[in-house]
Design an enzyme around this catalytic site. Structure first.
Site, PDB file in Angstrom:
ATOM      1  N   ASP A 352      40.066  31.242  32.392  1.00 53.61           N
ATOM      2  CA  ASP A 352      41.328  32.422  33.704  1.00 53.61           C
ATOM      3  C   ASP A 352      41.690  31.245  34.125  1.00 53.61           C
ATOM      4  OD1 ASP A 352      40.433  33.139  36.223  1.00 53.61           O
ATOM      5  OD2 ASP A 352      38.954  34.277  35.398  1.00 53.61           O
ATOM      6  N   VAL A 408      42.034  40.536  32.534  1.00 54.56           N
ATOM      7  CA  VAL A 408      42.774  39.819  33.187  1.00 54.56           C
ATOM      8  C   VAL A 408      42.748  41.391  34.640  1.00 54.56           C
ATOM      9  CG1 VAL A 408      43.203  37.439  32.285  1.00 54.56           C
ATOM     10  CG2 VAL A 408      44.655  40.400  32.417  1.00 54.56           C
ATOM     11  N   GLU A 410      43.854  44.178  36.873  1.00 55.68           N
ATOM     12  CA  GLU A 410      44.580  45.725  35.628  1.00 55.68           C
ATOM     13  C   GLU A 410      46.273  46.159  36.306  1.00 55.68           C
ATOM     14  OE1 GLU A 410      42.253  48.929  33.519  1.00 55.68           O
ATOM     15  OE2 GLU A 410      43.009  46.694  33.042  1.00 55.68           O
ATOM     16  N   SER A 437      41.020  49.499  31.234  1.00 51.13           N
ATOM     17  CA  SER A 437      39.744  50.742  31.499  1.00 51.13           C
ATOM     18  C   SER A 437      40.933  51.696  32.026  1.00 51.13           C
ATOM     19  CB  SER A 437      39.388  50.991  32.549  1.00 51.13           C
ATOM     20  OG  SER A 437      39.901  50.573  34.019  1.00 51.13           O
ATOM     21  N   HIS A 458      36.857  48.733  25.057  1.00 47.97           N
ATOM     22  CA  HIS A 458      37.051  48.875  26.357  1.00 47.97           C
ATOM     23  C   HIS A 458      35.719  49.459  27.131  1.00 47.97           C
ATOM     24  CE1 HIS A 458      36.165  52.524  29.682  1.00 47.97           C
ATOM     25  NE2 HIS A 458      36.821  51.533  30.526  1.00 47.97           N
TER      26      HIS A 458
END
Length: 725
Positions: A352, A408, A410, A437, A458
């Site tokens: 991250d 991470v 969208e 997604s 997904h």
């Protein structure tokens, strides 16, 4: 005998070792039934046989249930048509007759269970006079038939209540809940838990020591069901009186099998066993003959297992298990994926932008594992799993990873930047998966030098609990990437579907219509409570407004805004767009800020907000619940059909699996494509035409649906032109 090895030892004890050829697990098929019939005849007629033990010759376990190919053949006659109800009864009653013959053969029969023993296999065990089980922690026993639209049809609905009582047995059978060995012994479902690998010896010892133990308790005069039974027993009456409304509420009156199970138990429990099993078979035949059972079996069992065994995996690609996963993003999704990967034995680098976020992601892994302590998780196993997760902010730490999953923010630009940074460390030969997604995979793949190695992976939230993974193919995704992604899904023991690129892909796009139609209904002034109740009565896990709050109204608006920007004039506005924007402008963002369609008072129970009446005034005329259910259902069906016509879906199997396991589409239907086939494509087109005329083009049937209706085709029997294409 082809499926049973029949041996007699010096003490006259016959051992029936079940080993069905060509099957990884023993199942009940015509050959087994014929062999068991012959074996029972020998046990009963040969004086030299003093008793019998039934065991398995497979390492995979004792026995599962019916071979579902054989089950399907019982429901079809030689000309392919469904046989008469009496013929179906005769077919399903064969198993009950055999098990009854076994327990009345006049010789003691014991069962030696090592490993899985479920469905018809467990009913066989219940028909034995004693049951011994090895104490492996992986062993499960029980009657899970209700989960695939059936109920126990080999005497289980009659024997289990006579062993453990009506109330307790219904709790297990209605939920399809399984027993562990110690639990089964405590409830007297098995008679002995012995060290793993010694069940056969224990069963033989019992038969040798009990030559006269040839009668089941329920065949002894004066037998009483534990806890009582019958119309004059207050406890039994209370149990049945409570079970029916509770079951109707939980199933929303949509499921056939639970009600049939209750009827079989209620009517059969006070009768002699010979009559009780006929009652069971009567109701079982009725349930089995309904398309609901066939649809559920096909999707929830046959097709699900096929998907998990690699039905969509490129056949020529070598196995490509993941040993080290680069997990980009340590939020809820990233941390969840890291959890299941570490549990599967992979090393995980949890990356991250901020070390605190990365550490928080690992803390999530620890929290999930902590909840499993004492439930198959030991402190040592937990420590080893946690040690496989390395939180970091350093891209260099990703070196050596053989698979990447990105989760991470969208945003195309943010994802592209992260993708390029990873490629600089790992190289473009590494397979890169994106957990987006909604964003098109083909566009995201432009940031990877070899787009053939880029694929969508997904997951659904919460990752640890949701069983589905949607694999999305970009325009250039190659077979190596597909194989890698599917092998990873197999490693973490989840169910994959494979779809093609589209905004929202299949699941998010189709699920979104359920939420959108709920919002449209609110905008029309329909009572929100009516909308929510209609959604639940339809068989959805929750109403469209409640689920909209959970996923965030604000997120829906952001996705819609991004789609407008991306598509420009090609964007097709929905009536729900303005309604969702109005909610966000009113600071009603969903559960995350304590107010959406519902209010979430601190320390109190959520409830539909009275503010909705101010934002969207109630219409004077309200539709009935069936009309609302129809709109919520058919808005989903038409979007699924569009995905199929556009090639987002290649198979109806993926469509049905993805709908049920991805967004909770009514399981009793077997999925949207099974449901459309069952009610008839011509009927679907007629309903859609009527809805389109009343509510707009979002309901308009596809050209393919009209063609299928004209040809009498179904999704599981494709339109000739599509098959030829």
């Amino acid at each position: 005998m082809e499926t049973i090895r029949f041996d007699i030892d010096a003490d006259g004890i016959a051992t029936l070792t079940i080993d069905v050829p060509g099957q990884s697990m023993n199942v009940i098929g015509p050959d087994f039934l014929a062999d068991l019939d012959a074996a029972i005849t020998r046990i009963a007629s040969e004086e030299g046989i003093k008793g019998a033990v039934i065991a398995s010759g497979k390492d995979s376990g004792f026995m599962a249930g019916m071979d579902l190919k054989y089950f399907g053949s019982m429901l079809a006659s030689a000309d392919g048509q469904r046989p008469a109800p009496t013929a179906i009864f005769d077919n399903v009653f064969v198993l009950n007759q055999l098990f009854r013959r076994l327990e009345t053969a006049g010789k003691p029969v014991a069962c030696a269970i090592e490993g899985t023993c479920v469905g018809g296999g467990f009913e066989l065990a219940l028909a034995c006079h004693r049951r011994f089980v090895g104490d492996s922690p992986k062993t499960q026993l029980g009657l899970p038939e209700i989960l695939i639209g059936l109920f126990p049809g080999g005497g289980g609905s009659q024997r289990l209540p006579r062993i453990m009582g009506v109330q307790a047995s219904l709790m297990y059978m209605l939920q399809g809940k399984l027993f562990r060995p110690a639990e089964a012994a405590m409830l007297k479902v098995v008679d002995g838990v012995v060290p793993q690998g010694t069940a056969l010896a224990a069963a033989k010892d019992w038969v040798k020591a009990n030559p006269t133990a040839t009668t089941q308790p329920w065949d002894v005069k004066g037998f009483k069901v534990p806890g009582g039974a019958g119309g004059f027993n207050p406890a039994f009456v209370q149990t049945m009186a409570g079970a029916l409304p509770m079951t109707l509420k939980q199933t929303q009156r949509n499921m056939n099998a639970p009600i049939a199970l209750l009827s079989a138990v209620y009517e059969g429990i006070t009768l002699p066993m010979d009559r009780a099993i006929r009652i069971e078979s009567k109701y079982f035949a009725k349930v089995a003959a309904d398309p609901q059972a066939s649809n559920m079996i096909r999707t929830l069992f046959v097709n699900k297992q096929a998907a998990e065994r690699g039905a969509r995996r490129p056949k020529d690609e070598p196995k490509a298990p993941t040993t080290k996963l680069a997990m980009l993003g340590a939020g809820m999704m990233g941390a969840g994926i890291a959890t299941v990967a570490a549990q599967a034995g992979m090393d995980v680098v949890l990356f991250d932008r901020d070390q605190a976020y990365a550490e928080k992601g690992k803390a999530h892994v620890e929290a999930v594992l902590s909840k499993r302590l004492g439930k198959g998780m030991t402190p040592e196993k937990m420590a080893a799993t946690l040690a496989r997760v390395t939180p970091t902010t350093d891209y260099a730490a990703l070196a050596g990873a053989d698979f990447v999953i990105e989760a991470v923010f969208e945003d195309v630009a943010i994802k592209a930047e992260v993708t390029k940074q990873v490629e600089a460390v790992l190289g473009a030969d590494t397979i890169f998966g994106s957990n987006t997604s909604t964003l098109p995979i083909t566009k995201l793949a432009n940031a990877w030098f070899k787009p053939e190695n880029f694929i969508g992976v997904h997951f659904f939230s919460p990752v640890e609990k949701m069983p589905l993974v949607e694999i999305i193919l970009g325009e250039k995704t190659g077979p190596a990437a597909i194989a890698k992604a599917l092998d990873f899904v197999a490693q973490i023991k989840k169910t994959p579907i494979v779809v093609h690129d589209s905004r929202g892909f299949y699941t998010s796009r189709s699920f979104g219509t359920y939420v959108q139609e709920g919002a449209e209904l609110v905008g029309e002034g329909i009572n929100p409570a009516l909308i929510e109740n209609a959604g639940k009565q339809l068989g959805m896990p929750t109403g469209p407004l409640a689920v909209s709050d959970e996923v965030s109204i604000e997120l829906g608006v952001k996705i819609m805004t991004a789609a407008k920007k991306e598509l420009g004039d090609a964007y097709v506005p929905q009536g729900s767009d303005d309604i969702m924007v109005k909610m966000v402008e009113a600071d009603r963002l969903g559960r995350k800020n304590g107010k959406g369609w519902y209010d979430y008072p601190e320390g109190g129970k959520k409830h539909l907000s009275p503010v909705l009446g101010e934002l969207f005034p109630r219409a004077d005329a309200q539709p009935d619940v069936e009309e609302v259910k129809e709109r919520l259902l058919y808005r989903q069906l038409i979007e699924c059909a569009r995905c199929f016509e556009e090639g987002v879906l290649e198979t109806p199997e993926d469509g049905d699996i993805g709908a049920i396991f991805g967004w909770g589409f009514a399981p009793y239907t077997g999925g949207p494509f099974s449901h459309m086939d069952t009610v008839g494509i011509a009927h679907v087109v007629a309903v859609l035409d009527r809805l389109a005329a009343a509510h707009g083009p979002r309901f308009a049937p596809t050209a393919q649906l009209r063609e299928m209706a004209a040809n009498g085709a179904t999704f599981y029997r494709p339109v000739p032109s599509r098959a030829a294409a």
